[in-house]
Design an enzyme around this catalytic site. Structure first.
Site, PDB file in Angstrom:
ATOM      1  N   CYS A 108       0.495  -1.651   0.059  1.00 63.48           N
ATOM      2  CA  CYS A 108       0.105   0.130   0.326  1.00 63.48           C
ATOM      3  C   CYS A 108       0.731   1.201   0.154  1.00 63.48           C
ATOM      4  O   CYS A 108       0.732   2.374  -0.445  1.00 63.48           O
ATOM      5  CB  CYS A 108      -0.724  -0.002   1.255  1.00 63.48           C
ATOM      6  SG  CYS A 108      -1.641  -1.846   1.533  1.00 63.48           S
ATOM      7  N   HIS A 126     -10.304   1.024  -0.712  1.00 61.50           N
ATOM      8  CA  HIS A 126      -8.911   0.577  -0.394  1.00 61.50           C
ATOM      9  C   HIS A 126      -7.838   0.332  -1.596  1.00 61.50           C
ATOM     10  O   HIS A 126      -8.382  -0.586  -2.439  1.00 61.50           O
ATOM     11  CB  HIS A 126      -8.352   0.149   0.891  1.00 61.50           C
ATOM     12  CG  HIS A 126      -6.764   0.133   1.190  1.00 61.50           C
ATOM     13  ND1 HIS A 126      -5.379   0.688   0.190  1.00 61.50           N
ATOM     14  CD2 HIS A 126      -5.932  -0.212   2.293  1.00 61.50           C
ATOM     15  CE1 HIS A 126      -4.536   0.387   0.906  1.00 61.50           C
ATOM     16  NE2 HIS A 126      -4.628  -0.065   2.112  1.00 61.50           N
ATOM     17  N   HIS A 158      -3.658   7.443   5.823  1.00 60.02           N
ATOM     18  CA  HIS A 158      -4.132   6.272   5.017  1.00 60.02           C
ATOM     19  C   HIS A 158      -5.217   6.028   5.482  1.00 60.02           C
ATOM     20  O   HIS A 158      -6.090   5.182   4.778  1.00 60.02           O
ATOM     21  CB  HIS A 158      -3.064   5.627   5.923  1.00 60.02           C
ATOM     22  CG  HIS A 158      -2.645   4.067   5.320  1.00 60.02           C
ATOM     23  ND1 HIS A 158      -3.046   3.932   4.440  1.00 60.02           N
ATOM     24  CD2 HIS A 158      -2.907   2.742   6.418  1.00 60.02           C
ATOM     25  CE1 HIS A 158      -2.707   2.273   4.514  1.00 60.02           C
ATOM     26  NE2 HIS A 158      -2.205   2.053   5.320  1.00 60.02           N
TER      27      HIS A 158
END
Lengths: 412, 419
Positions: B162, B332, B295
């Protein structure tokens, strides 16, 4: 690089089918013999036809205990174990203190990542149920798992980067890590290349016609630059090096193995998605430009660690790029370590460092007849003087190219 | 090439659950609603959860401008669509000689690889097609962009889960500063696939409802897909050719938790290191930051650790620092999330508004110490000629962290600008 402090390699580690550590790889390259094992062929994956590859350079049954505690190893995928083991060897050789390692950057390149774990997860999804997927497999299936495990092994909190640019990735990772070290952002960088072979990967590359086809007697051999080359040998393994600023390495009494003189990279937008470019100019130009900026010319290169693997289009491009740079001039000795170590696995940096150290390279296995279209002949095994500068070349299927020039420390 | 100190963003393109353009994303972000629903890309019935942010079908005119649409992976389509949009806005077109492509990704063509694998196992009616894996590898989307725009400089794909998109922006920034390239296309693209959908569910990291970052009742993330591309170039080059800078990329920081393969460091030490490194890279103090595009996954462990990281970096001021989460709106995007969230942050700076995270239920409480921008956009206020600045953060599996520092662009010389 770029007028910054110079960066040196102070440690080296490797895991290969020939064994672990610098000596094992050096002996393999001197001996010039690949070690191949039979790849599993579950029904339906491989194309059952004549000329289908059955072998690869495999790591089987290796005891990782000397480098990884069993408690930690049980949570690791095969690539993570190979990468951590190679990194431990490199760090042990370099002798850097734990404090510096704590701030280390970790750069890892991989072509396929932990492919056996991905394959197992997809079997769980498609053959059982999505809810059957193992969380442990998933955690270790990500491409950056080996880099993360190296960081965990050394408690290294510096940048943690995984580069996936096919065959060019290892040198891109090396050059990016070297830039971080040269800039002073980190005192040390651990750079590794790692790949493993899953049955699906082997079967797929075989279906794509990328692998060396068996000879009449059943042997499989890569023939870099040879007229009869038919493909490459797939290999698994890992290679790792430690980078430091030269001044600091020497300050603590380390004996550098090689110095990074420059790195270059480029891309041929005319390349197809799955094969190598045919436009040597597109890739020779950035290398020539960078070489000139570094105050060097082709005549300053005394050895080439080529990326030639036995691939028909890959070796063609490799040879044509070199010929574009050297023109009609005599090329320095051209080594083709992938003929022994296979494609992927240990990666190009470890053989490059061994060449800079003046380790002997045996004759290129499989090379019998020059390909007149290439104008390149690989090393014949005769003794070579220790080169002052070695060019490592890695041209990727898909269009990317990367190069690094290492300087020997022989005169220092 | 000249060594540059300031790097401008002159174009952005984005593909997300809100559609195939950056304006579609911006409109969706401002709406305060999530683009998270039941996906249709693959049969989801046997999975533990049934929500994701799937990119809607593309309009026919878009299909016509991306050559070979039917042969391409979803991730390649996202990458190319975003690159077309970004380049059009920046006023650049191929061949881009002297340019580089810096991409982050983690699934790339995995969805198509799964089709191939399923056929290999004899579990597909579609038959085995080798072209399904032609762009399967992680470098596929970045290479396609380079190929299409005639890029001949470095092409570099990062796959650090990520954090990949943020790290790719960092590599692009370094290449521009060093004069290695004169223009960079930086970004990422990932598509939904069964491996990651089942994998994150196996970790019990996916919320069965729409994700609720920084809420006390949060229960995990929502997965998404899409891509983003940012056109980066030296500020003086952009101004010299009459381009309009949308924002400045002032710094990127990276670090590693070195703590656990999936769990963040409970005190947020690695995340804080990345933010501090970005500030140091930009030559700025924490006081220069006006908001955080976090995040913000919505997993129980991440959001607490991220809150602690903000405390470490910003001290008491962390409680007054507006925090948003693009993931709350579009899920995400894994390896490309850092790129898409950087694009979202650029739009926040350009429009002077921090986009909100969607309202959840009335009763949802926000984690203590987090000034979450909830439900409605919040105006950005900067004093004098100090530009608004933001950190966009990405914290990955394996502890890899990246923080991207972006600044609003003003034609008036700014105060407090770094190197």
């Amino acid at each position: 690089m770029n007028g910054r402090p110079t960066v040196v390699i102070t440690g080296l580690g490797a895991v290969s089918a020939h064994g672990c550590g610098r000596r094992a790889v050096a002996s393999a390259l001197a001996g010039g013999e690949p070690i191949l094992g039979e790849v599993d062929r579950p029904p339906g994956l491989h194309r059952e036809r004549e000329g289908s590859s059955r072998k690869a350079s495999l790591i089987r049954g290796l005891d990782f205990k000397p480098w990884i505690p069993p408690m930690a190893a049980r949570r690791m995928s095969p690539p993570s174990k190979m990468a951590v083991a190679a990194a431990k060897m490199a760090v042990e050789e370099c002798g850097v203190e734990a404090e510096a390692l704590h701030e280390a950057a970790v750069y890892v390149s991989t072509n396929f990542g932990p492919s056996t774990y991905s394959e197992r997860i997809l079997r769980q999804v498609f053959e059982e149920n999505p809810e059957a997927v193992s969380p442990m497999l998933f955690t270790e299936s990500v491409a950056n798992a080996p880099a993360a495990q190296i960081a965990l092994a050394f408690r290294a909190v510096g940048p943690n980067v995984t580069v996936t640019q096919r065959e060019a990735g290892a040198l891109l990772a090396l050059s990016q890590a070297a830039a971080e070290v040269a800039r002073g952002r980190v005192p040390v960088a651990i750079v590794a290349a790692v790949d493993e072979i899953s049955t699906v990967l082997h079967a797929t590359l075989d279906r794509l016609g990328a692998l060396a086809t068996p000879e009449a007697d059943g042997t499989e051999i890569a023939r870099p630059f040879d007229r009869q080359r038919s493909g490459f040998l797939l290999s698994e393994g890992a290679g790792a090096v430690v980078l430091e600023r030269e001044e600091e390495a020497r300050g603590r009494g380390a004996e550098p193995l090689a110095r990074l003189r420059f790195a270059a990279s480029g891309f041929d937008p005319g390349a197809s998605r799955i094969s190598w470019s045919r436009d040597a100019k597109a890739l020779a130009d950035p290398l020539r430009r960078r070489m000139r900026e570094s105050g060097l010319g082709p005549g300053d290169i005394e050895g080439i660690v080529s990326g030639a693997s036995g691939s028909v289009p890959g070796d063609f491009l490799e040879a044509r790029v070199l010929r574009r740079l050297w023109g009609e001039a005599t090329l320095p000795p051209i080594l083709a370590p992938k003929a022994v170590l296979g494609e992927y696995g240990v990666g190009p940096v470890v053989p490059g460092v061994l060449a800079a150290l003046g380790e002997p390279f045996g004759a290129t296995p499989g090379f019998e007849e020059a390909d007149s279209r290439l104008g390149v002949v690989p090393h014949d095994g005769s003794p070579l003087p220790r080169p002052r500068r070695v060019l490592i070349s890695s041209l990727a299927a898909g269009g990317a190219g990367a190069w690094v020039v290492l300087e020997s420390m022989a005169d220092e | 090439m000249a060594v540059s100190s300031k790097v401008a963003i002159t174009g952005i393109g984005a593909v997300s659950g809100w559609g195939w353009s950056a304006p579609a994303l911006w409109e969706g972000l401002l709406s305060g609603r999530p683009a998270i629903r039941r996906p249709e890309r693959f049969d989801i019935a046997d999975h533990r959860t049934q929500l994701a942010s799937e990119v809607p079908k593309a309009l026919p005119q878009l299909r016509s401008i991306i050559p070979g649409w039917h042969r391409r992976t979803w991730a390649d389509r996202y990458a190319l669509a975003a690159a077309f949009e970004a380049c059009r806005q920046a006023g650049v077109e191929g061949p881009l000689r002297g340019a580089g492509v810096f991409f982050g990704g983690s699934t790339a063509g995995m969805a198509e690889g799964e089709k191939y694998f399923k056929a290999l196992l004899g579990r597909s009616s579609e038959g085995l097609r080798l072209h399904d894996i032609a762009s399967h590898q992680m470098n596929g989307p970045g290479d396609e962009v380079a190929r299409h725009f005639g890029v001949d400089g470095p092409v570099h794909t990062v796959s650090s889960a990520c954090a990949a998109g943020g790290l790719a922006l960092g590599r692009a920034l370094e290449a521009l500063r060093a004069g290695e390239v004169e223009l960079a296309l930086a970004g990422g693209a990932d598509s939904l696939c069964q491996l990651t959908y089942a994998g994150f569910n196996s970790l019990r990291a996916v919320d069965a409802e729409v994700c609720r970052p920084f809420r006390k009742n949060r229960a995990g993330l929502s997965l998404g897909e899409g891509g983003a591309v940012l056109v980066l170039e030296p500020l003086e080059r952009a101004l010299g050719r009459g381009a309009r800078p949308l924002a400045l990329l002032e710094g990127v920081g990276a670090s590693c938790d070195a703590h656990h393969m999936t769990a963040p460091h409970p005190e947020g030490t690695g995340a804080a290191l990345a933010m501090e490194a970005a500030l140091a890279d930009a030559g700025l103090a924490p006081e220069a930051i006006h908001f955080i595009n976090s995040h913000g996954t919505g997993t129980p462990l991440n959001d607490v650790a991220e809150g602690k990281a903000l405390d470490r970096v910003f001290g008491e001021r962390a409680r007054r620092l507006p925090v948003t989460s693009t993931k709350a709106c579009v899920g995400h995007l894994l390896g490309s999330s850092g790129a898409l969230e950087a694009a979202a942050t650029v739009m926040c700076l350009e429009h002077g508004q921090v986009h909100p995270v969607p309202w959840g239920r009335e009763s949802e409480e926000v984690l203590e110490g987090i000034d979450l921008v909830l439900g409605e956009p919040r105006g950005l206020i900067s004093q004098g000629n100090v530009p608004a600045r933001a950190l966009s953060t990405s914290f990955a599996f394996g502890g890899a962290n990246a923080a991207v520092l972006l600044a609003a662009f003003s034609a008036i010389p700014a105060e407090g600008a770094g190197p």
